[in-house]
Design a protein around this motif. Structure first.
Motif: not given
Length: 522
Positions: A21-31, A413-426
């Motif tokens: 598939e081009p991509w999948t959603e709803g995953n949990l990825v942990r480094p 899909a979860e934004p990181d709330p800390r500034p500067p804005s626009g970042a994603r948490r992972f």
């Protein structure tokens, strides 16, 4: 955030034959930063496999006696025990070049033989270009659908960590007690920096597809008669069918995952990639057109002006863009010609980046607190704290065109709330986790690293302090941090001229079809 702004669409992958598939959603990825972290989790997962569960793995190098935890078990023993408990164990191990060339022909064969003896199956796979390798390093564990709660434990591990010696290091970077041969600069127990990810959710089924496509390739694993005879005698030539894949695991998190691959163009074409696949290269080229603030890269090689060009173009396009790059201080080959051949591509790549973004590109290497260089084997890229990739692919022509590779790209899909804005948490958390280690920071002392410009300055200041301490004869307390400014490779004209053919033909070859080489497209 539109996923197709960052991810490759199906047509952009450039390989209509794949089942992915081009991509999948709803995953949990942990480094999983460090081999010790990964191996401990892998050992626990292998110990939980039982009757009718499934273990699939690929490996570039496998040492059967490499311990997954300090007191064992070894890689082969852990997999063999799973097979003895009734799990279906299937492996694809690269049929390596010879050991005297610092490869792992004997070790890879022995790993396969021990798994075979326990009832599993491991093929020695040489379906690559001449001089190439299967460089993918992933493990898939799927559980019997009839086991209540079993599918919730399905997991795939993807990244740059082989199941072999030298990889089981931790944050102290004192090295794996079971060391692989390395240049003397890295000591008797070479410190090793590496990253893998653990994936749960629908993407596990996609990683399984990558294995199935290779396993079901009808081409023989080797075309050499002697090797085929030896495989038959040791039962390593049998290719039993895989069970029909079960349904994809249920959603587990907020991460969209795209699997990126490299397969070379072969005369005996892969049925799942008739023209090869270069989605790793295509993804980098697409993502770097969106880079605006910070590209954070950890890479084993950083070679090739063809490959580095999209990075340079991003710097020229965006005057506010900065790049932080972490590489090994010394190459992993130290011969009179092999060492220079490994440095030619990096020398050219660094020169191009510096021309494109002078003052906005910083290259570092690492050392542990004893002053021993740390070998950076990680393959990690974070762009603007939005897109992140962890895989087996390096930034060079070999990884983008010639060997097989697998990488996991993540958009949260979860934004990181800390500034500067626009970042994603992972993506932001991955960058901060790596920065905290390199700067010797506590996890709660990272606020100044959120801003790309401040992070760039923090790296520069830390490296400058440590470099000054070394210049002063290491007098007084060692300053915190593990970063050293990476020196520009210096090569004499004679050694450069002699090493250039080795670099072009062996070290960093081009596996694209001729028409793409001529147009410098991927």
């Amino acid at each position: 955030m539109r996923l197709d702004d960052w991810f490759l669409t199906g047509p952009e992958r450039g390989n209509d034959a794949t089942k992915l598939e081009p991509w999948t959603e709803g995953n949990l990825v942990r480094p999983l930063v460090h081999g010790a972290t990964y191996f401990a989790e892998l050992a626990a997962c292998l110990a939980g496999l039982g009757k009718d569960d499934l273990l699939l793995f690929t490996d570039w190098r496998g040492d059967p006696d490499e311990r997954l935890t300090p007191d064992g078990p070894g890689v082969a023993a852990a997999m063999a025990r799973a097979a003895e408990r009734g799990a279906l164990v299937r492996g694809l191990i690269w049929r390596s070049h010879l050991d005297f060339l610092r490869f792992s022909s004997a070790e890879n064969r022995h790993l396969g033989e021990e798994i075979e003896a326990a009832g599993g199956q491991a093929l020695l796979d040489t379906r690559v270009r001449r001089g190439g390798s299967h460089h993918q390093k992933f493990v898939v564990l799927r559980h019997d659908r009839r086991d209540n709660g079993g599918p919730d434990r399905d997991v795939a591990f993807v990244g740059g960590i082989d199941l072999c010696h030298s990889r089981r290091d931790d944050a102290e970077h004192l090295g794996d007690p079971q060391a692989a041969p390395m240049p003397g600069a890295y000591g008797d127990r070479p410190p090793w920096h590496d990253v893998q990810v653990a994936i749960r959710g629908p993407a596990v089924a996609e990683v399984e597809k990558v294995f199935c496509e290779r396993w079901e390739d009808p081409a023989p694993e080797t075309r050499q008669p002697f090797r085929r005879l030896r495989d038959r005698l040791s039962r390593m030539a049998d290719v039993p069918p895989l069970p029909e894949p079960g349904p994809a695991p249920a959603a587990a998190g907020t991460h969209a995952v795209q699997l990126l691959r490299t397969y070379p163009h072969l005369r005996h074409a892969y049925p799942f990639a008739p023209e090869g696949e270069r989605s790793v290269a295509r993804a980098y080229r697409k993502v770097l057109t969106r880079a605006r603030s910070l590209v954070y890269l950890e890479d084993q090689y950083l070679w090739s002006t063809e490959v580095i060009e999209p990075f340079a173009q991003a710097l020229e396009r965006e005057p506010g863009l900065r790049m932080i790059i972490v590489v090994p201080r010394h190459p992993d080959q130290d011969g009179w010609l092999a060492g220079p051949a490994s440095l030619i591509g990096r020398s050219e790549a660094l020169a191009r980046l510096m021309r494109a973004g002078d003052g906005r590109v910083a290259i570092y290497d690492l050392e542990n607190h004893r002053g021993t260089p740390v070998y950076v084997h990680a393959k990690v890229c974070v762009v603007d704290d939005v897109w992140a990739s962890v895989g087996s692919d390096n930034v060079n022509l070999r990884s983008w065109t010639f060997d097989s590779e697998l990488s996991c790209a993540v958009l949260d899909a979860e934004p990181d709330p800390r500034p500067p804005s626009g970042a994603r948490r992972f993506a932001r958390e991955l960058r901060l986790t790596l920065a905290a280690e390199h700067l010797d920071r506590d996890p709660g002392d990272l606020d100044d690293l959120l801003d790309p410009e401040s992070a760039y300055e923090a790296f520069a200041e830390s490296a400058a302090r440590l470099e000054a301490w070394h210049r002063d004869g290491c007098r007084g307390p060692r300053p915190p941090g593990r970063l050293r400014p990476h020196p520009r490779p210096g090569l004499g004209r004679v050694r450069r001229a002699l090493a250039m053919p080795l670099y072009r033909s062996v070290v960093d070859p081009d596996g694209r079809p001729a028409r793409l080489r001529r147009s410098n497209e991927f």
